[in-house]
Design an enzyme around this catalytic site. Structure first.
Site, PDB file in Angstrom:
ATOM      1  CD  GLU A  93      -2.807  -1.304   2.319  1.00  0.00           C
ATOM      2  OE1 GLU A  93      -2.230  -1.574   3.395  1.00  0.00           O
ATOM      3  OE2 GLU A  93      -4.038  -1.182   2.226  1.00  0.00           O
ATOM      4  CD  GLU A  98      -3.302  -6.355   3.938  1.00  0.00           C
ATOM      5  OE1 GLU A  98      -3.360  -7.154   2.991  1.00  0.00           O
ATOM      6  OE2 GLU A  98      -2.653  -5.295   3.883  1.00  0.00           O
TER       7      GLU A  98
END
Ligand code: T1G
Length: 692
Positions: free
Chosen positions: A105, A125
């Site tokens: 990210e 995640e």
């Protein structure tokens, strides 16, 4: 220091330094922001490179910080990414090895991304029960497209960087030295304006609603008890249906919802539990290990064959020793058949098939295995047989060879005493089927040398097992606890349950298989043999005779076509057996127990709390090093539901005081002595603490 700042020529280089994987903890986030400020103020700096030191670009947010104020303390990861994305000078991510989660990210917030080949790129995640919470669900679809991004986010699976070379994720793949390549790229882009921002890319996917609906249906079907996969779809949907900043809000809300769920906490517990298990307090992590270049297995039965396959799968040559040619041929043929089945399913290439089959050879002579670095005995579970084998191994094996026993309950110290080298003896308890089950209980004898233990732990990783260290006691960790679980299962039958009711209740809680289906699969005669030995020394321990009655009638389970359940030829489906149920009802009458209706809650509490109470004793006695080790045993070896984190974690989520209250209630019933609470549970509950 958790990020280094330096200027090379007119390029600023920010190197994340937070070993082992540059987790984006608060200190690292702060250091990146400080470095960005320095670069912004330095007129000589024309471009900025962000990279990671050591074995990763970044493994993502620092999971160790979760559920602590640091996780969201400013500068949050969002803030760091905003600083990077809104910089007035080009920021280039120089990616290598591992770029995952928040690390990816962060890279997506950069204006450009260059990478070496072979880097693992992922948003994993979902495997922690959450979703990318720093813009990944909004930015990744903008560079990979909706479908590829959704697949990566919902699966959490890594993709090699070279497979993404043609996408807008990477501007260049760098052959050779990454930093040299990144510097050259930075020089080239230093004056290019406007600075490209991933957030400005439009996602072009006509008729996305139909695709998203299809995705919801598919993901809902595969997600099981985990809420995260479906929320991933919702977050990615927002990337298509909403403006960027609105999509970020959707992602944030879903992330905050998921990070608090028990399912996510259980997955994070298992993530760290898997890694903690290989840490032994009195064995330094840099303890030298013995090289294991060849292995021998004694016994070509189901266990011996399965054990041998683990080493062949890891590329280690294995010799299997049997006493008779017929048994050896049968064992080798079974192994070949197993590999052929995997080949047929397309899960093995022909080349791998041949490599593995050729790595396993058979012999009838002990002398032929004398030079093996490790020998694992997998013979009949009888101390007399073990004694013969280990005396012989002591005679023939080269000095320094590790002598391991696959015993599932017997005293490893006694086994070691059959040799003149007890320091080289260890227990390696594999779980059937040995080439499939992840759990490996590593039983440390009183005299087991530290380097032998360290070698066994390192080897368990090499053969892709979860190695958990146990001290010596009857049943080690898993089987000692399952004894109490089985006792309660038997008592429940006497008091009013059918096997099917008990199995269904615990399977509804998420167990892969209840105790009676498990018995029929593994073979009820195994438990029968253990009870005959075990309860001779412990006549005071009460247990239900139903299982013995079952075995006396020859109903060993699937292998005899009948057990607790009836089976039809060629069909593994269990059918409730009127004959067995009548036998149970008759047995209740014979022992004068009035049968009653028993709730599913009582069934699950008695089965699981019996595990927890014995687990607490195992902790008290130091048989297990930590509660998460016990959880890993049950998650990887006994089908305990992953979303509940293991017996000790599950007890923590219920609250030990509540567990003790339930146990007090059962202590007033039949065989109440089984519910004497472990002192550790009482002391932890008194301090309002948990096991983990
Ligand atoms: N945070 C903290 N510690 C971590 C970590 C992490 N993200 N990843 C690994 N470790 C520790 C691990 O506990 C072990 O510690 C050591 O590093 C080596 O790990 C906002 C919120 C990166 C592929 O899920 O998949 O970003 O035992 O043995 O085999 O959206 O670790 O040595 O003390 O596994 O080389 C998302 C999880 C986080 C990646 C390296 N990222 N890690 O594998 O080493 S959430 C992940 C892995 C997030 C954002 C969200 C693997 C690895 P110790 P290891 P490895």
């Amino acid at each position: 220091m958790s990020a280094e700042y330096q200027v090379v020529g007119n390029i600023a280089v920010i190197t994340m330094k937070n070993p082992p994987v540059n987790g984006l903890g608060h200190a690292t986030r702060s250091a990146i922001v400080e470095s960005m400020k320095l670069a912004a103020l330095d007129d000589a700096v024309k471009a900025i490179i962000i990279t990671g030191a050591g074995k990763a670009f970044s493994g993502g947010a620092d999971i160790k910080e979760f559920n602590s104020p640091k996780a969201f303390a400013e500068p949050s990861l969002h803030t760091v990414i905003n600083v990077v994305e809104n910089a007035s000078k080009p920021v280039i991510a120089a990616i290598h090895s591992v770029c995952m989660g928040g690390g990816l990210e962060l890279a997506l917030g950069c204006h450009y991304r260059v990478a070496t080949t072979g880097a693992q790129i992922a948003l994993p995640e979902v495997k922690l029960g959450i979703l990318p919470g720093a813009g990944g669900t909004q930015r990744l679809p903008r560079v990979l497209g909706l479908e590829m991004a959704l697949n990566m986010i919902v699966s959490g699976a890594p993709v090699a960087s070279e497979k993404l070379a043609e996408t807008a994720l990477f501007n260049e793949l760098i052959d050779g030295d990454l930093m040299l390549g990144a510097m050259a790229f930075a020089e080239k882009m230093a004056d290019v304006r406007p600075l490209p921002r991933v957030r400005d890319i439009k996602i072009d996917y006509p008729n996305h609603e139909a695709f998203l609906q299809f995705s919801r249906n598919t993901v809902r079907a595969m997600a099981g008890p985990f809420p995260a996969p479906l929320k991933c779809v919702e977050a990615v949907a927002a990337a298509v249906t909403k403006k960027f900043d609105d999509g970020l809000i959707v992602e944030r809300d879903l992330f905050l919802e998921l990070v608090q769920t028990t399912e996510s906490k259980a997955l994070r517990h298992a993530f760290f539990g898997e890694r903690a298990a290989s840490k032994v307090p009195d064995v330094p992590e840099d303890t030298p290990t013995r090289p294991i270049k060849s292995v021998a297995v004694i016994g070509a039965g189901t266990m011996g064959g399965g054990i041998a396959m683990n080493f062949a799968n890891a590329g280690i040559p294995v010799q299997i020793l049997e006493m008779k040619q017929e048994a050896l041929d049968k064992g080798l043929a079974t192994i070949r058949k197993n590999y052929e089945n995997t080949l047929k399913k397309g899960k093995l290439t022909q080349e791998k098939f041949e490599q593995r089959v050729n790595l396993i050879t058979g012999t009838l002579s002990y002398e032929a295995i004398a030079q093996a670095d490790l020998v694992i005995e997998a013979v009949f579970e009888d101390m007399g047989v073990k004694e013969q084998v280990f005396k012989k191994l002591d005679e023939v094996m080269k000095p320094g060879a590790i002598l391991a026993s696959n015993t599932s309950t017997l005293d490893v110290d006694v086994i070691a005493s059959f040799t003149k080298r007890p320091e080289d003896v260890i227990g390696t308890h594999f779980f059937s089927p040995a080439n499939v089950m992840k759990l490996l209980e590593i039983v440390r004898g009183k005299k087991t040398a530290k380097d032998v233990l360290a070698t066994a732990l390192a080897l368990s990783k090499k053969i892709k097992k979860t190695g958990v260290v146990s001290g010596v006691c009857d049943g080690f960790i898993g089987n000692r606890m399952i004894e109490q679980y089985s006792r309660q299962a038997g008592f429940l039958l006497e008091e009013g349950c059918t096997p099917e009711q008990v199995d269904k209740a615990i399977e509804k809680l998420g167990f892969a298989m209840g105790p009676f289906r498990m018995g029929d699969l593994a073979g009820n005669d195994i438990g029968w043999a253990i009870r005959k030995r075990r309860y001779v020394d412990k006549p005071h321990v009460t247990y239900s005779k139903t299982a013995d009655l079952l075995c006396e009638s020859g109903r060993f389970g699937q292998k005899t076509g009948a057990g607790w359940y009836d089976y039809k030829a060629g069909d593994r489906k269990p059918y409730p057996s009127q004959l067995v149920n009548d036998m149970i009802i008759q047995h209740s009458a014979d022992i004068g127990v009035e049968r009653r209706k028993i709730s599913d809650q009582e069934i699950t509490e008695r089965l699981i709390f019996a595990l927890v109470n014995e687990g607490a004793r195992i902790l008290e006695e130091g048989i297990a090093t930590r509660a998460s080790d016990i959880d890993m045993v049950y998650l990887t070896g006994y089908g305990f539901p992953l979303h509940r984190g293991g017996p000790m974690f599950y007890a923590d989520t219920l609250g030990l005081t509540n567990v003790l209250m339930a146990m007090e209630k059962y202590a007033k019933g039949r065989h109440g002595d089984a519910w004497k609470p472990a002192a550790l549970m009482l002391s932890l509950a008194a301090e309002a603490k948990g096991f983990n």
